[in-house]
Design a protein around this motif. Structure first.
Motif, short mmCIF file in Angstrom:
data_model
loop_
_atom_site.label_atom_id
_atom_site.label_comp_id
_atom_site.label_asym_id
_atom_site.label_seq_id
_atom_site.Cartn_x
_atom_site.Cartn_y
_atom_site.Cartn_z
N ASP A 5 36.67 5.60 45.65
CA ASP A 5 38.02 5.32 45.14
C ASP A 5 38.07 4.00 44.38
O ASP A 5 38.75 3.88 43.36
N LYS A 6 37.34 3.00 44.86
CA LYS A 6 37.27 1.71 44.16
C LYS A 6 36.61 1.88 42.80
O LYS A 6 37.05 1.28 41.81
N ILE A 7 35.54 2.68 42.74
CA ILE A 7 34.85 2.93 41.48
C ILE A 7 35.80 3.61 40.49
O ILE A 7 35.87 3.24 39.32
N LYS A 8 36.55 4.60 40.97
CA LYS A 8 37.52 5.28 40.12
C LYS A 8 38.55 4.29 39.58
O LYS A 8 38.92 4.33 38.40
N GLU A 9 39.00 3.39 40.44
CA GLU A 9 39.97 2.37 40.03
C GLU A 9 39.40 1.49 38.93
O GLU A 9 40.07 1.17 37.95
N VAL A 10 38.14 1.09 39.07
CA VAL A 10 37.47 0.27 38.05
C VAL A 10 37.37 1.04 36.73
O VAL A 10 37.63 0.49 35.66
N LEU A 11 37.00 2.31 36.82
CA LEU A 11 36.86 3.12 35.61
C LEU A 11 38.17 3.20 34.84
O LEU A 11 38.18 3.09 33.62
N VAL A 12 39.27 3.34 35.55
CA VAL A 12 40.57 3.48 34.89
C VAL A 12 41.12 2.13 34.43
O VAL A 12 41.53 1.96 33.29
N SER A 13 41.12 1.14 35.33
CA SER A 13 41.80 -0.12 35.02
C SER A 13 40.96 -1.10 34.20
O SER A 13 41.50 -1.82 33.37
N GLU A 43 29.28 -3.16 32.10
CA GLU A 43 30.54 -3.65 32.66
C GLU A 43 30.78 -3.06 34.05
O GLU A 43 31.23 -3.76 34.96
N LEU A 44 30.47 -1.77 34.23
CA LEU A 44 30.62 -1.14 35.53
C LEU A 44 29.71 -1.81 36.56
O LEU A 44 30.12 -2.06 37.70
N ARG A 45 28.50 -2.13 36.16
CA ARG A 45 27.56 -2.83 37.05
C ARG A 45 28.14 -4.17 37.48
O ARG A 45 28.14 -4.50 38.68
N VAL A 46 28.62 -4.94 36.54
CA VAL A 46 29.16 -6.28 36.84
C VAL A 46 30.39 -6.17 37.74
O VAL A 46 30.52 -6.91 38.72
N GLN A 47 31.28 -5.24 37.43
CA GLN A 47 32.48 -5.06 38.25
C GLN A 47 32.11 -4.68 39.68
O GLN A 47 32.70 -5.19 40.64
#
Length: 89
Positions: A5-13, A43-47
């Motif tokens: 769910d956190k990953i999904k949040e990062v992808l969207v926001s 960016e996904l890696r860093v987040q």
């Protein structure tokens, strides 16, 4: 909120994926379905490193680990478990 769910949040926001989080399936391909490009993966890696307090080594920054939300969640789970257990390899 679980890891996926956190990953999904990062992808969207943070990465501005246009698929709403509630419609994302965890086995869908991050590149083909969600449109991530090379910069998006960085960016996904860093987040993920910042949010979960982990370091994703270059060896782990691979297509296998970053192919889907599920595969990335598995990597994060493994890395957070390794950080919690100092005897883990």
């Amino acid at each position: 909120m679980n890891i996926a769910d956190k990953i999904k949040e990062v992808l969207v926001s943070d990465l501005f994926v246009e698929v709403p989080a509630e419609e994302m399936r965890e086995d869908e391909n991050l590149r083909d379905i969600f449109g991530l490009d090379s910069l998006g993966f960085v960016e996904l890696r860093v987040q993920c490193e910042n949010i979960f307090g982990i370091t994703i080594d270059d060896d782990d920054f691979s297509p296998d680990n970053f192919s889907s939300i599920s595969s990335l969640a598995g990597l994060i789970e493994r890395l957070t478990s390794a950080d919690a257990d100092p005897t883990a390899p």
